[in-house]
Design an enzyme around this catalytic site. Structure first.
Site, PDB file in Angstrom:
ATOM      1  N   GLY A 145      53.190  38.419  41.213  1.00 29.08           N
ATOM      2  CA  GLY A 145      54.386  39.022  41.780  1.00 29.08           C
ATOM      3  C   GLY A 145      54.268  39.204  43.279  1.00 29.08           C
ATOM      4  O   GLY A 145      53.193  39.511  43.796  1.00 29.08           O
TER       5      GLY A 145
ATOM      6  N   ARG B  66      53.777  31.599  38.540  1.00 27.68           N
ATOM      7  CA  ARG B  66      52.826  31.737  37.441  1.00 27.68           C
ATOM      8  C   ARG B  66      52.359  30.327  37.057  1.00 27.68           C
ATOM      9  O   ARG B  66      53.108  29.370  37.168  1.00 27.68           O
ATOM     10  CB  ARG B  66      53.491  32.396  36.232  1.00 27.68           C
ATOM     11  CG  ARG B  66      54.249  33.677  36.555  1.00 27.68           C
ATOM     12  CD  ARG B  66      53.348  34.857  36.823  1.00 27.68           C
ATOM     13  NE  ARG B  66      54.123  36.073  37.087  1.00 27.68           N
ATOM     14  CZ  ARG B  66      53.580  37.244  37.386  1.00 27.68           C
ATOM     15  NH1 ARG B  66      52.262  37.366  37.474  1.00 27.68           N
ATOM     16  NH2 ARG B  66      54.338  38.299  37.617  1.00 27.68           N
TER      17      ARG B  66
ATOM     18  N   ASP C   6      45.661  41.612  39.613  1.00 31.12           N
ATOM     19  CA  ASP C   6      44.567  41.458  38.656  1.00 31.12           C
ATOM     20  C   ASP C   6      44.503  40.047  38.073  1.00 31.12           C
ATOM     21  O   ASP C   6      43.433  39.433  38.032  1.00 31.12           O
ATOM     22  CB  ASP C   6      44.747  42.488  37.521  1.00 31.12           C
ATOM     23  CG  ASP C   6      43.689  42.355  36.454  1.00 31.12           C
ATOM     24  OD1 ASP C   6      42.573  42.853  36.660  1.00 31.12           O
ATOM     25  OD2 ASP C   6      43.969  41.738  35.403  1.00 31.12           O
TER      26      ASP C   6
ATOM     27  N   THR D 156      49.959  43.989  45.449  1.00 35.70           N
ATOM     28  CA  THR D 156      50.798  44.323  44.298  1.00 35.70           C
ATOM     29  C   THR D 156      51.423  45.688  44.516  1.00 35.70           C
ATOM     30  O   THR D 156      50.726  46.620  44.938  1.00 35.70           O
ATOM     31  CB  THR D 156      50.010  44.323  42.974  1.00 35.70           C
ATOM     32  OG1 THR D 156      50.788  44.931  41.949  1.00 35.70           O
ATOM     33  CG2 THR D 156      48.697  45.082  43.102  1.00 35.70           C
TER      34      THR D 156
ATOM     35  N   ASP E  75      52.325  47.771  42.344  1.00 34.61           N
ATOM     36  CA  ASP E  75      51.952  48.748  41.316  1.00 34.61           C
ATOM     37  C   ASP E  75      50.750  49.603  41.700  1.00 34.61           C
ATOM     38  O   ASP E  75      50.501  50.638  41.071  1.00 34.61           O
ATOM     39  CB  ASP E  75      51.657  48.038  39.993  1.00 34.61           C
ATOM     40  CG  ASP E  75      52.918  47.499  39.330  1.00 34.61           C
ATOM     41  OD1 ASP E  75      54.013  47.992  39.658  1.00 34.61           O
ATOM     42  OD2 ASP E  75      52.803  46.587  38.492  1.00 34.61           O
TER      43      ASP E  75
ATOM     44  N   ASP F 189      47.657  49.074  41.110  1.00 30.02           N
ATOM     45  CA  ASP F 189      46.868  49.216  39.887  1.00 30.02           C
ATOM     46  C   ASP F 189      45.573  48.403  39.902  1.00 30.02           C
ATOM     47  O   ASP F 189      45.061  48.022  38.852  1.00 30.02           O
ATOM     48  CB  ASP F 189      47.717  48.807  38.675  1.00 30.02           C
ATOM     49  CG  ASP F 189      48.208  47.367  38.755  1.00 30.02           C
ATOM     50  OD1 ASP F 189      48.062  46.737  39.825  1.00 30.02           O
ATOM     51  OD2 ASP F 189      48.742  46.873  37.747  1.00 30.02           O
TER      52      ASP F 189
ATOM     53  N   ARG G 265      54.256  48.904  34.748  1.00 24.73           N
ATOM     54  CA  ARG G 265      54.082  48.605  33.332  1.00 24.73           C
ATOM     55  C   ARG G 265      52.865  49.321  32.755  1.00 24.73           C
ATOM     56  O   ARG G 265      52.899  49.837  31.644  1.00 24.73           O
ATOM     57  CB  ARG G 265      53.946  47.100  33.127  1.00 24.73           C
ATOM     58  CG  ARG G 265      53.995  46.655  31.672  1.00 24.73           C
ATOM     59  CD  ARG G 265      54.153  45.151  31.586  1.00 24.73           C
ATOM     60  NE  ARG G 265      55.366  44.702  32.233  1.00 24.73           N
ATOM     61  CZ  ARG G 265      55.652  43.437  32.488  1.00 24.73           C
ATOM     62  NH1 ARG G 265      54.784  42.488  32.166  1.00 24.73           N
ATOM     63  NH2 ARG G 265      56.789  43.099  33.071  1.00 24.73           N
TER      64      ARG G 265
END
Length: 319
Positions: free
Chosen positions: A11, A72, A103, A125, A127, A129, A171
């Site tokens: 992303g 992707r 990740d 990213t 997120d 994360d 997510r």
């Protein structure tokens, strides 16, 4: 090392262009040929690679998204796909690779590193994360985007005496929800990392309305469930007029903040330095305001750390 390449994968995140710019210009400063790989690992498999010059990254530091594009690639998950990628790097004499992503992107990088390619990762990213780094590129911009939208939603919520459930990205991580919820004055925050119950959320809402509040904002990380589901349960428990706003991909776009541009520039330059030191299998991170190299294995084995103190503080401040 005389020739390296850079790609963005997964992303997109605001600040990726600033990182690309830093990688390109730091490489050229050290008289290293630098190549851009377009469309991530899929572009690497298809040899969609071009040499970059100083002017190639002019006027991109303020732009969101990624000028290298991203995609992707299921093919890259296979050994055959990885061998195609390695062959293209070898044919062009590219000795090192810098991967900007999250990740999944780093797991792909690790596979290349195992097969002898020198690879350095940069965490990009929204997120936030990725374990091992205090912050990822794009997170700060995404939070500011969410706060701006919460402020606008609050205006209409107040005008109509409504409760709004705002669904944000995350997510598997509640970082955006917690940071934006605390800074945006949300009445409740619902995240994957912390237990919650609708009786408590409903009681807090009723208490607020009983003392004259005209509106409430509930922030929900998408990993918990849909905003619609949360809104239905709140309406069932309280009877309040409840609406839902799903912010979606708008959180990924926009001009990167000064912090994200600064962080991306430092990380991009550090990635080049690590390759010049013949390092590989590392991710660039920021730890206690220091830019450091962190083994991919650490990023894969540890769990992301959420600021639960800020989460608890949001409950106190929203009484």
């Amino acid at each position: 090392m005389n020739r390296i390449a850079v790609l963005t994968s997964g992303g997109d995140a605001p600040g990726m262009n600033a990182a690309i710019r830093a990688v390109v210009r730091k490489s050229i400063y050290h008289q290293i040929d630098i190549y851009g790989i377009y469309r991530g690992y899929q572009g690497l498999i298809e040899d969609d690679i071009k040499e970059l010059k100083v002017h190639s990254v002019a006027d991109i530091i303020q732009r969101g998204g990624t000028v290298l594009s991203t995609a992707r690639s299921e093919e890259f998950r296979s050994k055959e796909g990885q061998q195609k990628a390695i062959k293209n790097l070898s044919n062009r004499g590219i000795e090192g690779l810098i991967v900007i992503g999250g990740d999944g992107s780093f797991r792909g990088s690790m596979e290349l590193a195992k097969q002898g390619i020198k690879v350095i990762g940069i965490p990009g990213t929204i997120d936030n994360d990725i374990p091992g780094t205090d912050q990822t590129i794009g997170f700060d911009t995404a939070v500011n985007t969410v706060i701006s939208l919460i402020d606008k939603i609050r205006d209409t919520a107040s005008s109509h005496d409504r409760t709004f459930v705002v669904e944000v990205m995350g997510r598997h991580a509640g970082d955006i929800a917690v940071r934006a919820g605390l800074a945006g004055g949300a009445e409740s925050i619902v995240i994957p990392e912390a237990a919650y119950n609708f009786e408590d959320i409903s009681a807090r809402l009723k208490k607020g309305y009983s003392r004259g509040k005209k509106h409430s904002i509930i922030i929900v990380a998408e990993g918990v469930g849909s905003g619609e589901m949360v809104a239905e349960k709140i309406k069932k428990h309280t009877g309040l007029d409840t609406r839902v706003t799903v912010l979606g991909h708008v959180q990924r776009g926009g001009t990167p903040t000064a912090y994200d541009r600064w962080l991306a520039s430092l990380m991009g330059a550090k990635a080049v330095d690590l390759l010049l030191e013949s390092q590989s299998g590392l991710m660039v991170g920021i730890v206690n305001q220091q830019i450091v190299g962190i083994p991919f294995t650490q990023a894969f084995t540890e769990r992301p750390k959420l600021d639960l103190d800020a989460y608890e503080l949001s409950k106190i401040l929203s009484i």
